[in-house]
Design an enzyme around this catalytic site. Sequence first.
Site, PDB file in Angstrom:
ATOM      1  N   HIS A  59       0.844  -1.188   0.000  1.00 43.54           N
ATOM      2  CA  HIS A  59       0.000   0.000   0.000  1.00 43.54           C
ATOM      3  C   HIS A  59       0.885   1.246   0.000  1.00 43.54           C
ATOM      4  O   HIS A  59       1.761   1.404   0.857  1.00 43.54           O
ATOM      5  CB  HIS A  59      -0.913  -0.002   1.220  1.00 43.54           C
ATOM      6  CG  HIS A  59      -1.934  -1.100   1.206  1.00 43.54           C
ATOM      7  ND1 HIS A  59      -3.003  -1.106   0.353  1.00 43.54           N
ATOM      8  CD2 HIS A  59      -2.036  -2.234   1.939  1.00 43.54           C
ATOM      9  CE1 HIS A  59      -3.728  -2.191   0.549  1.00 43.54           C
ATOM     10  NE2 HIS A  59      -3.161  -2.900   1.502  1.00 43.54           N
ATOM     11  N   PHE A 248      -9.729  -8.281  14.147  1.00 42.50           N
ATOM     12  CA  PHE A 248      -9.968  -6.924  14.638  1.00 42.50           C
ATOM     13  C   PHE A 248     -11.395  -6.510  14.276  1.00 42.50           C
ATOM     14  O   PHE A 248     -11.681  -6.168  13.130  1.00 42.50           O
ATOM     15  CB  PHE A 248      -8.934  -5.972  14.038  1.00 42.50           C
ATOM     16  CG  PHE A 248      -7.579  -6.618  13.891  1.00 42.50           C
ATOM     17  CD1 PHE A 248      -6.908  -7.097  15.005  1.00 42.50           C
ATOM     18  CD2 PHE A 248      -7.016  -6.791  12.648  1.00 42.50           C
ATOM     19  CE1 PHE A 248      -5.686  -7.731  14.884  1.00 42.50           C
ATOM     20  CE2 PHE A 248      -5.793  -7.415  12.507  1.00 42.50           C
ATOM     21  CZ  PHE A 248      -5.124  -7.887  13.622  1.00 42.50           C
ATOM     22  N   ASP A 250     -14.433  -4.763  13.390  1.00 44.35           N
ATOM     23  CA  ASP A 250     -14.873  -3.438  12.954  1.00 44.35           C
ATOM     24  C   ASP A 250     -16.255  -3.570  12.314  1.00 44.35           C
ATOM     25  O   ASP A 250     -17.091  -4.313  12.804  1.00 44.35           O
ATOM     26  CB  ASP A 250     -13.847  -2.822  12.001  1.00 44.35           C
ATOM     27  CG  ASP A 250     -13.692  -3.618  10.703  1.00 44.35           C
ATOM     28  OD1 ASP A 250     -14.301  -4.708  10.573  1.00 44.35           O
ATOM     29  OD2 ASP A 250     -12.977  -3.142   9.795  1.00 44.35           O
ATOM     30  N   ASP A 327      -7.829 -11.642   8.847  1.00 42.91           N
ATOM     31  CA  ASP A 327      -8.478 -10.335   8.961  1.00 42.91           C
ATOM     32  C   ASP A 327      -8.018  -9.405   7.842  1.00 42.91           C
ATOM     33  O   ASP A 327      -8.844  -8.750   7.188  1.00 42.91           O
ATOM     34  CB  ASP A 327      -8.165  -9.713  10.320  1.00 42.91           C
ATOM     35  CG  ASP A 327      -8.842  -8.371  10.508  1.00 42.91           C
ATOM     36  OD1 ASP A 327      -8.355  -7.365   9.946  1.00 42.91           O
ATOM     37  OD2 ASP A 327      -9.869  -8.302  11.202  1.00 42.91           O
ATOM     38  N   ASP A 332      -9.338  -6.423   3.015  1.00 40.24           N
ATOM     39  CA  ASP A 332      -8.999  -6.080   1.627  1.00 40.24           C
ATOM     40  C   ASP A 332     -10.082  -6.576   0.676  1.00 40.24           C
ATOM     41  O   ASP A 332     -10.466  -5.878  -0.269  1.00 40.24           O
ATOM     42  CB  ASP A 332      -7.649  -6.687   1.238  1.00 40.24           C
ATOM     43  CG  ASP A 332      -6.464  -5.946   1.850  1.00 40.24           C
ATOM     44  OD1 ASP A 332      -6.644  -4.784   2.260  1.00 40.24           O
ATOM     45  OD2 ASP A 332      -5.372  -6.537   1.912  1.00 40.24           O
TER      46      ASP A 332
END
Length: 354
Positions: A59, A248, A250, A327, A332
């Site tokens: 990235h 994680f 979210d 994750d 992605d």
Amino acid sequence: MPFVQPRSDAAERVLASAQFISAHSGDVSVPEDGVRQAAQEIMGQMTRTGYSTAEWKKHALLPSVADSAALEWIFVADALNFSFWPTRARREEQYTVTLDGVAYRGYWSLCAAINRALREGIDMTDAQCLADMTLERLAHVFRTDDPRTQEPIPMLDDRLQVVREAGQVLLVKYGGRFANVVAECAGSAQRLVELVVRDFASFRDEHQFAGQTVCLYKRAQILVADVWACFEGRGLGCFDDIDHITMFADYRVPQALCHFGALQYSPRLRAHLEQSEAAVRRGDAPDMLPSGHPWEVEIRGNSIWAVQRIRQHILDAGTSVNAILLDFYLWDYAKEHAADMSAIPIHHTRSIFY
């Protein structure tokens, strides 16, 4: 039987919390058949693409060199890594930061804003700069491309408190450097999570659910995971217990898990989420779930448990993978296939925890 949290390791408390939440959920479930099928599909795709920690540095906005400066950048980015979902349906009206000719939204707008500030001489990786931050300066750091037509970054006042706390704690306890926090963990990912949630209140992602305190620690764990990925598990990013870190929780990864069939919502929860999404598409305010709402905790806790079950199926098939890579891949995937998953609603919560 009462729920008793393990006291020793933060990441173990997260996994125990996820299992407890899953066992006591009324509106979110982890169907085993869906988990099994998701494991086969996800592992197949990750194997075909050669997905690994090397993807992290690809990235353009992330540190390309694994050094102490990268540690400080990762810390401030993950301290501020929360609440980027837009309230406006039209992309051109959403919070946007353009850098080097590329317009970024969502999490990437945060990375672009930090890098833009560094170029402008505002050292967002310096603890003193963070501790002395003013609302006016932070508003400048996070300015959108066109304030006349685009929404501002959400929760600016909260971000100011987080930034100041981060700088102050680093100065008082760690000589002004996150690298010293990493050094103190002595190669233990769980110890690093423990230090972060102990000393930085904004990372203390804990809630009440079914009469018990549950721990989710999204930002603290992704902080450790980003260090591990940046250093590709070597040097300062070498943790002998990295596989204990969970996913994680979210709002995008749950969407991907629903897409793969590893997460399922009750009709009444699904209806609520669809109505909230419809409101955003109309340009109205969504029906937000407060941080700590039972539905929000169920979605996040079951997401952790679903990834844990997916990982176990993959391990049982003889392939090594941890929850971090799963994750990263799911996040992605959700971004790259947003159009394909547009019919799967996300939950709307404004929170400093994700």
